[in-house]
Design an enzyme around this catalytic site. Sequence first.
Site, PDB file in Angstrom:
ATOM      1  N   CYS A 122       0.867  -1.183   0.000  1.00 46.56           N
ATOM      2  CA  CYS A 122       0.000   0.000   0.000  1.00 46.56           C
ATOM      3  C   CYS A 122       0.900   1.228   0.000  1.00 46.56           C
ATOM      4  CB  CYS A 122      -0.933   0.014   1.207  1.00 46.56           C
ATOM      5  SG  CYS A 122      -1.809   1.587   1.365  1.00 46.56           S
TER       6      CYS A 122
ATOM      7  N   HIS B 229      -4.614   1.411   8.180  1.00 49.32           N
ATOM      8  CA  HIS B 229      -5.006   1.058   6.812  1.00 49.32           C
ATOM      9  C   HIS B 229      -6.480   0.660   6.785  1.00 49.32           C
ATOM     10  CE1 HIS B 229      -4.492  -0.352   2.668  1.00 49.32           C
ATOM     11  NE2 HIS B 229      -5.395  -1.261   3.017  1.00 49.32           N
TER      12      HIS B 229
ATOM     13  N   ASN C 248     -13.152  10.110  -2.500  1.00 48.47           N
ATOM     14  CA  ASN C 248     -13.568   9.196  -3.568  1.00 48.47           C
ATOM     15  C   ASN C 248     -13.696   7.803  -2.961  1.00 48.47           C
ATOM     16  OD1 ASN C 248     -13.453  11.189  -5.603  1.00 48.47           O
ATOM     17  ND2 ASN C 248     -11.239  10.935  -5.747  1.00 48.47           N
TER      18      ASN C 248
ATOM     19  N   HIS D 221      -6.509   3.174   0.187  1.00 52.20           N
ATOM     20  CA  HIS D 221      -6.249   3.501   1.597  1.00 52.20           C
ATOM     21  C   HIS D 221      -6.985   4.826   1.775  1.00 52.20           C
ATOM     22  CE1 HIS D 221      -3.219   3.853   5.140  1.00 52.20           C
ATOM     23  NE2 HIS D 221      -4.087   4.860   5.250  1.00 52.20           N
TER      24      HIS D 221
ATOM     25  N   HIS E  51      -8.527   8.293   2.174  1.00 57.59           N
ATOM     26  CA  HIS E  51      -7.885   9.605   2.254  1.00 57.59           C
ATOM     27  C   HIS E  51      -8.911  10.682   1.915  1.00 57.59           C
ATOM     28  CE1 HIS E  51      -7.322   7.874  -1.742  1.00 57.59           C
ATOM     29  NE2 HIS E  51      -7.482   9.101  -2.213  1.00 57.59           N
TER      30      HIS E  51
ATOM     31  N   HIS F 277      -9.204  14.417   0.279  1.00 59.91           N
ATOM     32  CA  HIS F 277      -8.536  15.457  -0.501  1.00 59.91           C
ATOM     33  C   HIS F 277      -8.912  16.825   0.067  1.00 59.91           C
ATOM     34  CE1 HIS F 277      -7.565  12.864  -4.107  1.00 59.91           C
ATOM     35  NE2 HIS F 277      -8.543  12.147  -3.593  1.00 59.91           N
TER      36      HIS F 277
HETATM   37  P1  5GP Z   1      -7.961   8.928  -5.302  1.00 60.69           P
HETATM   38  O1  5GP Z   1      -8.148   9.009  -6.786  1.00 60.69           O
HETATM   39  O2  5GP Z   1      -7.663   7.517  -4.848  1.00 60.69           O
HETATM   40  O3  5GP Z   1      -9.056   9.574  -4.520  1.00 60.69           O
HETATM   41  O4  5GP Z   1      -6.694   9.810  -4.992  1.00 60.69           O
HETATM   42  C1  5GP Z   1      -5.397   9.319  -4.948  1.00 60.69           C
HETATM   43  C2  5GP Z   1      -4.489  10.506  -5.018  1.00 60.69           C
HETATM   44  O5  5GP Z   1      -3.207  10.111  -4.569  1.00 60.69           O
HETATM   45  C3  5GP Z   1      -4.319  11.047  -6.441  1.00 60.69           C
HETATM   46  O6  5GP Z   1      -4.717  12.406  -6.479  1.00 60.69           O
HETATM   47  C4  5GP Z   1      -2.821  10.864  -6.725  1.00 60.69           C
HETATM   48  O7  5GP Z   1      -2.274  11.928  -7.444  1.00 60.69           O
HETATM   49  C5  5GP Z   1      -2.227  10.747  -5.328  1.00 60.69           C
HETATM   50  N1  5GP Z   1      -1.041   9.904  -5.249  1.00 60.69           N
HETATM   51  C6  5GP Z   1      -0.887   8.657  -5.779  1.00 60.69           C
HETATM   52  N2  5GP Z   1       0.325   8.164  -5.478  1.00 60.69           N
HETATM   53  C7  5GP Z   1       0.955   9.116  -4.739  1.00 60.69           C
HETATM   54  C8  5GP Z   1       2.247   9.184  -4.140  1.00 60.69           C
HETATM   55  O8  5GP Z   1       3.077   8.292  -4.236  1.00 60.69           O
HETATM   56  N3  5GP Z   1       2.545  10.321  -3.445  1.00 60.69           N
HETATM   57  C9  5GP Z   1       1.661  11.355  -3.327  1.00 60.69           C
HETATM   58  N4  5GP Z   1       2.069  12.423  -2.634  1.00 60.69           N
HETATM   59  N5  5GP Z   1       0.426  11.324  -3.887  1.00 60.69           N
HETATM   60  C10 5GP Z   1       0.079  10.218  -4.578  1.00 60.69           C
HETATM   61 ZN    ZN Z   2      -2.467   1.525   3.518  1.00 57.12          ZN
END
Ligand code: 5GP
Ligand code: ZN
Length: 106
Positions: free
Chosen positions: A4, A46, A83, A94, A96, A98
């Site tokens: 992860c 996690h 999301n 995992h 999160h 935004h």
């Molecule tokens: P999701 O689309 O899952 O809601 O958002 C995942 C976010 O994580 C995306 O905006 C992507 O740019 C960011 N992201 C993915 N991998 C990494 C990483 O290795 N480091 C950082 N800082 N952001 C990441």
């Molecule tokens: Zn995780």
Amino acid sequence: MEDCIFCKIINGDFGTEFVYENEDAVVFKDINPKADTHLLVVPRIHVESLNELNDEALLGRLMMTVKEAAKKAGLKSYRTVINTGKEAGQEVFHLHIHILSGRIKL
Ligand code: 5GP
Ligand code: ZN
């Protein structure tokens, strides 16, 4: 959790700078920002997505973390996005939150 990316970041494997952190979560810049400021609030435990989170108190503290991180980053106006699920655009499984501020390109 093994494999992860966010667990690895939390673990310090990539030396990612945390713009804010507390007992529950770390906050760092999104690698592919979709706004002038784009931060991610990531719980230390996690949990795959909001659908798998049953800890109501933790969810409350995560939203307080959003507020604290935004304040520390000097943000007065911002949008929060979670999301949940692939079809909704979740890419990292995992949980999160935004934080998007300034010009938002969504
Ligand atoms: P999701 O689309 O899952 O809601 O958002 C995942 C976010 O994580 C995306 O905006 C992507 O740019 C960011 N992201 C993915 N991998 C990494 C990483 O290795 N480091 C950082 N800082 N952001 C990441
Ligand atoms: Zn995780």
